[in-house]
Design a protein around this motif. Structure first.
Motif, PDB file in Angstrom:
ATOM      1  N   ILE A   1      37.095  31.316  32.574  1.00 23.85           N
ATOM      2  CA  ILE A   1      37.475  32.507  33.301  1.00 23.85           C
ATOM      3  C   ILE A   1      36.814  32.417  34.951  1.00 23.85           C
ATOM      4  O   ILE A   1      35.406  32.710  34.027  1.00 23.85           O
ATOM      5  CB  ILE A   1      37.842  33.630  32.373  1.00 23.85           C
ATOM      6  N   ILE A   2      37.106  32.542  36.037  1.00 24.97           N
ATOM      7  CA  ILE A   2      36.362  32.663  37.155  1.00 24.97           C
ATOM      8  C   ILE A   2      36.725  34.173  37.959  1.00 24.97           C
ATOM      9  O   ILE A   2      37.406  34.317  38.090  1.00 24.97           O
ATOM     10  CB  ILE A   2      36.635  31.315  37.833  1.00 24.97           C
ATOM     11  N   SER A   3      34.995  34.555  38.112  1.00 24.65           N
ATOM     12  CA  SER A   3      35.818  35.159  39.689  1.00 24.65           C
ATOM     13  C   SER A   3      35.033  34.602  41.270  1.00 24.65           C
ATOM     14  O   SER A   3      33.831  34.411  40.772  1.00 24.65           O
ATOM     15  CB  SER A   3      35.255  36.716  39.024  1.00 24.65           C
ATOM     16  N   GLY A   4      34.911  35.447  42.458  1.00 27.65           N
ATOM     17  CA  GLY A   4      34.361  35.241  43.362  1.00 27.65           C
ATOM     18  C   GLY A   4      35.750  34.989  44.388  1.00 27.65           C
ATOM     19  O   GLY A   4      37.363  35.073  44.530  1.00 27.65           O
ATOM     20  N   THR A   5      35.214  33.988  45.163  1.00 27.40           N
ATOM     21  CA  THR A   5      35.979  34.007  46.861  1.00 27.40           C
ATOM     22  C   THR A   5      36.769  32.316  46.325  1.00 27.40           C
ATOM     23  O   THR A   5      35.698  31.575  46.585  1.00 27.40           O
ATOM     24  CB  THR A   5      35.412  34.348  47.868  1.00 27.40           C
ATOM     25  N   ALA A   6      37.915  32.435  46.331  1.00 28.34           N
ATOM     26  CA  ALA A   6      38.396  30.724  45.691  1.00 28.34           C
ATOM     27  C   ALA A   6      38.894  29.514  47.311  1.00 28.34           C
ATOM     28  O   ALA A   6      38.619  30.605  48.611  1.00 28.34           O
ATOM     29  CB  ALA A   6      40.164  31.028  45.485  1.00 28.34           C
ATOM     30  N   PRO A   7      38.624  28.577  47.387  1.00 22.82           N
ATOM     31  CA  PRO A   7      38.678  27.519  46.245  1.00 22.82           C
ATOM     32  C   PRO A   7      37.183  27.558  45.463  1.00 22.82           C
ATOM     33  O   PRO A   7      36.028  28.468  46.361  1.00 22.82           O
ATOM     34  CB  PRO A   7      39.110  26.019  46.453  1.00 22.82           C
TER      35      PRO A   7
END
Length: 472
Positions: free
Chosen positions: A399-405
């Motif tokens: 599970i990831i959060s932040g600004t892709a990529p």
């Protein structure tokens, strides 16, 4: 969010003889407020009346020609809105023989007048739900018992509520901590740390933690510094050669001790722009340590060493420096009683560059402690597993959060692997083994090494049972 913590500077006039002492009371010049918006998040009003204007990068030093240093020793607090408009300010008024502490609005009208206050500390914050709060410890009566005063104001600076806590003897240690959608006030008295919720309805006791913090029991004003991790779960408080590392539980407000250091190396400290490193100035050098919540690094083994030659070659004074990260993401370092500031960029990349800004009016330059969060810095990156153990054939997700990529590094049974994805969920290939997340980087260059829910296991595939012998 615009918040100015308040700082007091016990000036060092003769550096080889008297070591500079710093405390959590910021010194401000009130005549500057309407002109410079110095309390704005992107401008710093320094303790000698000069201003660091962050409309440029690096910041520009603005001098106040009418400044008088002799009038600056006050317990001063100021708060503004997001546009830099002055909302509230307070100071110790010596215009009468008995003195009083006054809180005023932008129209310079008295909102609070506390006579014979004997202040130990005064701090202020903006409340996430709107409005503002100023907290103070005043010593009153013949025994100078420390009482905690909490003043809550609406978004226009009108006083809405006053709460006074008189039970026990509060020390100078008071602090604001951001907890998601509200602020918590932390205070110390009678061998316990208390945390209070500051909500739109008022101030409420949240938790009490029985802790003996020997550096906070002094009855007189003592110098100290406080820094927070960007997620506001770790607080480092230091004074008189003692540093405490405190953990803050955002779920219940409980505070606990992670470490206690007897060292003068924490006199000047900060976190790097994205919180990757904990920084100190020691032996006239900037030293950085990879930050972990356990605070288990070795002080004699820094990962970053950058020389900061002192203009005074005779004495090494760890407390004679100021350091803070500006809104532009650069690290600002000032040696007290000098007329220049070193501005360092690329701290976390290893390719450090230096710029010098200078002005004759700069002397003391104590930086306001504007609370930083990952949100303020534009970094909200995180990564964790959705489960600790799954059977073969069941999904294990990152599970990831932040600004892709995103680029995520992990190990499978010790072997390093890397994935790149634009998605905030990534399903691991169904390969049995032990997994550990080691690093994530997003498109903004924000990078962390996760230490929560960062280990998982996919169990081996169960072999199909076969009957090899049938007994009679």
């Amino acid at each position: 969010m615009v918040i100015l913590s308040v700082m007091y500077l016990n000036h060092c006039i003769n550096r080889p003889i008297k070591i500079l002492l710093k405390t959590a009371i910021f010194i401000a010049v009130f005549s500057l407020f309407s002109e410079s918006k110095a309390q704005e998040y992107n401008n710093w009003l320094l303790s000698d009346g000069t201003i660091l204007n962050f409309n440029t990068s690096p910041a520009t030093i603005i001098c106040n020609e009418n400044n008088s240093n002799t009038a600056l020793i006050n317990y001063t607090v100021s708060l503004s809105d997001e546009n830099g408009k002055l909302i509230l300010y307070g100071f110790l008024d010596h215009s009468n023989p008995q003195a009083s502490y006054v809180l005023k609005n932008a129209d310079h009208q008295d909102l609070v007048v506390k006579e014979k206050p004997n202040p130990r500390n005064v701090i202020g914050c903006k409340l996430p739900q709107g409005g503002y709060c100023i907290a103070a410890v005043f010593r009153t009566g013949t025994k100078y018992i420390g009482e905690l005063y909490v003043y809550i104001f609406d978004k226009n600076g009108n006083l809405e509520n006053e709460v006074i806590y008189k039970e026990g003897n509060y020390s100078f240690f008071i602090d604001f901590v951001r907890v998601d959608d509200f602020m918590a006030l932390v205070a110390y008295r009678n061998n316990q740390i208390e945390t209070y919720k500051l909500t739109s309805d008022g101030c409420y006791l949240w938790n009490s933690s029985e802790l003996l913090l020997d550096m906070f029991i002094f009855q007189t004003q003592v110098p100290f510094d406080i820094e927070h991790s960007l997620d506001n779960t770790t607080t480092i408080a230091t004074t008189m050669g003692i540093a405490y590392v405190l953990s803050f539980n955002k779920n219940n407000g409980e505070v606990d001790i992670i470490h206690r250091f007897e060292s003068n190396r924490f006199g000047t400290m900060s976190f790097s722009p994205t919180g990757k490193y904990f920084l100190i100035i020691d032996d006239d050098k900037l030293k950085g340590f990879k930050y972990s919540k356990d605070f288990d690094f070795v002080l004699d083994n820094p990962e970053i060493i950058y020389a900061l030659p002192s203009q005074n070659k005779d004495v090494v004074c760890n407390n004679c420096w100021e350091m803070a990260v500006g809104v532009d993401g650069k690290l600002y370092i000032h040696e007290l009683l000098t007329d220049s500031i070193k501005v360092l960029d690329g701290i976390e990349s290893g390719n450090i560059t230096k710029t010098i800004i200078q002005a004759d009016c700069l002397q003391y330059g104590y930086f306001p402690r504007i609370p930083r969060t990952a949100e303020n810095q534009g970094c909200m990156v995180s990564v964790h597993f959705d489960n600790a153990t799954v059977c073969y054939g069941e999904p294990l997700k990152i599970i990831i959060s932040g600004t892709a990529p995103f680029e995520v590094s992990y190990t499978l049974d010790g072997e390093l692997k890397t994935i790149k994805t634009d998605n905030t969920e990534y399903q691991i290939d169904n390969i049995p083994g032990s997994y550990k997340l080691t690093k994530i980087t997003d498109s903004k260059g924000c990078e962390i090494e996760p230490d929560n829910n960062n280990s998982a296991e996919i169990l081996p595939k169960l072999q199909k049972l076969t009957i090899t012998h049938e007994s009679n």
